[in-house]
Design a protein around this motif. Structure first.
Motif, PDB file in Angstrom:
ATOM      1  N   ASP A  80      -1.726   8.322  -6.729  1.00  0.00           N
ATOM      2  CA  ASP A  80      -1.399   7.096  -7.460  1.00  0.00           C
ATOM      3  C   ASP A  80      -2.553   6.110  -7.435  1.00  0.00           C
ATOM      4  OD1 ASP A  80       0.989   8.027  -8.256  1.00  0.00           O
ATOM      5  OD2 ASP A  80       2.179   6.994  -6.733  1.00  0.00           O
ATOM      6  N   ARG A  81      -3.267   6.095  -6.340  1.00  0.00           N
ATOM      7  CA  ARG A  81      -4.410   5.191  -6.271  1.00  0.00           C
ATOM      8  C   ARG A  81      -5.497   5.616  -7.248  1.00  0.00           C
ATOM      9  NH1 ARG A  81      -6.815   5.809  -1.570  1.00  0.00           N
ATOM     10  NH2 ARG A  81      -5.132   7.007  -0.606  1.00  0.00           N
ATOM     11  N   ALA A  95      -6.905   3.564 -10.511  1.00  0.00           N
ATOM     12  CA  ALA A  95      -8.327   3.273 -10.719  1.00  0.00           C
ATOM     13  C   ALA A  95      -8.764   3.735 -12.101  1.00  0.00           C
ATOM     14  CB  ALA A  95      -9.159   3.968  -9.638  1.00  0.00           C
ATOM     15  N   THR A  96      -8.311   4.905 -12.496  1.00  0.00           N
ATOM     16  CA  THR A  96      -8.673   5.403 -13.824  1.00  0.00           C
ATOM     17  C   THR A  96      -8.143   4.488 -14.913  1.00  0.00           C
ATOM     18  OG1 THR A  96      -8.575   7.642 -12.939  1.00  0.00           O
ATOM     19  CG2 THR A  96      -8.620   7.400 -15.329  1.00  0.00           C
ATOM     20  N   ALA A 131       0.817  -1.203   0.000  1.00  0.00           N
ATOM     21  CA  ALA A 131       0.000   0.000   0.000  1.00  0.00           C
ATOM     22  C   ALA A 131       0.859   1.264   0.000  1.00  0.00           C
ATOM     23  CB  ALA A 131      -0.933   0.007   1.206  1.00  0.00           C
ATOM     24  N   ALA A 132       2.022   1.174  -0.627  1.00  0.00           N
ATOM     25  CA  ALA A 132       2.922   2.322  -0.655  1.00  0.00           C
ATOM     26  C   ALA A 132       2.531   3.277  -1.780  1.00  0.00           C
ATOM     27  CB  ALA A 132       4.365   1.861  -0.819  1.00  0.00           C
ATOM     28  N   LEU A 133       1.231   3.421  -1.977  1.00  0.00           N
ATOM     29  CA  LEU A 133       0.773   4.278  -3.053  1.00  0.00           C
ATOM     30  C   LEU A 133       0.176   5.551  -2.478  1.00  0.00           C
ATOM     31  CD1 LEU A 133      -0.913   1.648  -5.405  1.00  0.00           C
ATOM     32  CD2 LEU A 133       1.190   2.928  -5.821  1.00  0.00           C
ATOM     33  N   SER A 134       0.553   6.659  -3.042  1.00  0.00           N
ATOM     34  CA  SER A 134      -0.033   7.916  -2.622  1.00  0.00           C
ATOM     35  C   SER A 134      -1.482   7.971  -3.082  1.00  0.00           C
ATOM     36  CB  SER A 134       0.739   9.079  -3.225  1.00  0.00           C
ATOM     37  OG  SER A 134       0.468   9.160  -4.597  1.00  0.00           O
ATOM     38  N   ARG A 181      -3.123  11.120 -20.876  1.00  0.00           N
ATOM     39  CA  ARG A 181      -2.415  11.181 -19.588  1.00  0.00           C
ATOM     40  C   ARG A 181      -2.127   9.774 -19.067  1.00  0.00           C
ATOM     41  NH1 ARG A 181      -0.345  16.156 -18.420  1.00  0.00           N
ATOM     42  NH2 ARG A 181      -1.585  17.569 -19.702  1.00  0.00           N
ATOM     43  N   TYR A 182      -2.843   8.810 -19.597  1.00  0.00           N
ATOM     44  CA  TYR A 182      -2.740   7.450 -19.055  1.00  0.00           C
ATOM     45  C   TYR A 182      -2.088   6.465 -20.025  1.00  0.00           C
ATOM     46  CZ  TYR A 182      -5.906   9.497 -15.709  1.00  0.00           C
ATOM     47  OH  TYR A 182      -6.458  10.308 -14.756  1.00  0.00           O
ATOM     48  N   PHE A 183      -2.305   6.732 -21.318  1.00  0.00           N
ATOM     49  CA  PHE A 183      -1.675   5.875 -22.324  1.00  0.00           C
ATOM     50  C   PHE A 183      -1.101   6.746 -23.431  1.00  0.00           C
ATOM     51  CE2 PHE A 183      -4.912   3.329 -20.291  1.00  0.00           C
ATOM     52  CZ  PHE A 183      -4.229   2.156 -20.020  1.00  0.00           C
TER      53      PHE A 183
END
Lengths: 257, 257
Positions: free
Chosen positions: B9-10, B14-15, B3-6, B53-55
């Motif tokens: 980042d989470r 999800a997006t 769970a070292a995600l800010s 922004r994601y791909f």
DNA sequence: AGCTTGAGCTAACAGCATTAACTGAACCAA
DNA sequence: TTGGTTCAGTTAATGCTGTTAGCTCAAGCT
């Protein structure tokens, strides 16, 4: 009755051929999705909508290219077959199998079209019913039907060789009882369709051999074998030899080549 | 360290997951070419450029879906494997093979992505060199690499079973001398890569079995078997049984199941 | 000569991937 | 708390794509 074409029809046929040839160029260069009517028209010095005089849609064009691909492999296989003595059926089977692979390797894009994932919506290429109003008004359906028939003609080359082989010197097959009932009825129906010469268990062997052949070539052409091999040809030859051994076991030795 | 995600980042993850899920929906509904960034964005209530922004590109998205497909089959196969006693390696092989086919039949679109014609330009998925600067700046390359690794992990399930099977009770293989030299060196190299447990001729049998398996399933899923069969399952089962017989011939009878 | 057919055109619509330039909020450090 | 940076999102625009509608003009047939 070969030249019963009017002047207009000849011109039209030439245009159709040119369209297909340019389309094939895009296909081999950058894959099926690179085939675009606008690009073809540009190359021909025409406007894109003009192409609709010749093909009702891009999909239909691609379907016809697929049919051409079947004819192309088939004729390559027939040439290889006829270059081998007619009495050497096993030799012909080897020649045809090699021709199949060589054509596939030389024409990966066309191979993908004919033997890879079909475009969605054109799955039912091999439907056999549809006798009523057969020709059908929709020219797209007609193209799909023609594609299916080209595929059938392709398959007939292999089937014919197995039939010949069986009538000359029957190959080993599993016993009838070893084949589960549900498979039996399907293979029996197929045996009928193939002319009723092959007994049902021989049809099983035929399908099994074709599957192995297809698997080899498809894996190679699709690039799914590069993790294992740098050159797929030796493995193909080895598998082909195994297939021949299966059809002509060394027990009752004969010429074999 | 899971769970070292800010927080950001989470949300981002999800997006990404939502994008992929919607893309998958279009994929299974209408094939790979139906996946469009604009449509996905529309479904998400976003503008299309936002997806960049994601791909970095549509191709990259599809590549990631392909990698997911490999992971998906693999995990289905692992589940089937682990549901079979660990000491029954042949039984595990049967279970895994069936799981492979069942996943393929249930997910034809994903199967085509992973095991069909690769999109042009992404053929070299299985390259192994490239050690220098490994990660690479180009995120598209990174995706392709990840896809290749997922494919390798998939293949490892089968490979591992063959290795286990060999160490427990070696299966029949052709003699070393029967394998032509050019094939020998390639199989030898592959044997090394697989851990050096399988002798070279056993690698041949392994590849041969995988080819048959792939051929069966690909023909069925691509619809290239409908001219012959209405239901491909019995033939698959028969071929699978033949494969098992090859690996466990009734001569030196054992439990076998 | 006149009519029909067919081949080509332009204009237009709707959809697509992708880039550039911009806004605003979330985060992080001083 | 403030100030700057990062990042998710926007709109506008470019240049592709397939496809339809409506037009023009020449070839072919009666």
């Amino acid at each position: 009755m070969a030249a019963a074409l009017s002047r207009r029809d000849r011109l039209r046929a030439a245009t159709v051929a040119e369209i297909k040839e340019i389309a094939r160029r895009y296909l081999v260069a950058d894959g099926p999705s690179a085939i675009s009517l606008r690009a073809i028209a540009r190359d021909m010095g025409m406007s894109a909508p003009s192409l609709y005089r010749y093909f009702p849609s891009l999909d239909t064009l691609i379907t016809e290219l697929t049919a051409d691909a079947y004819d192309s492999v088939r004729s390559a296989m027939e040439v290889a077959r006829d270059a081998t003595p007619a009495d050497d059926t096993l030799g012909r089977l080897v020649a045809v199998s090699r021709a199949f692979r060589q054509w596939a390797v030389a024409h990966p894009a066309e191979f993908s079209l004919a033997f890879g994932t079909p475009p969605p919506g054109r799955d039912m290429t091999y439907t056999k019913q549809q006798k009523p109003d057969d020709g059908a008004a929709d020219p797209n359906l007609r193209a799909m039907q023609a594609c299916g028939e080209a595929g059938t003609r392709f398959g007939a080359v292999f089937a014919q060789l197995f039939i010949e082989l069986w009538t000359r010197r029957p190959f080993p097959t599993p016993a009838r009882e070893e084949i589960p009932p549900r498979l039996r009825v399907q293979l029996g129906a197929l045996a009928e369709e193939l002319g009723g010469v092959l007994p049902m268990p021989a049809v099983f062997v035929y399908l099994s051999c074709w599957t192995q052949l297809y698997g080899m070539v498809a894996l190679e052409v699709f690039g799914h074998q590069r993790w294992a091999l740098t050159d797929a040809e030796p493995l193909f030859e080895a598998e082909l030899a195994a297939m021949i051994r299966r059809l002509d076991p060394p027990a009752a030795g004969s010429d074999g080549r």
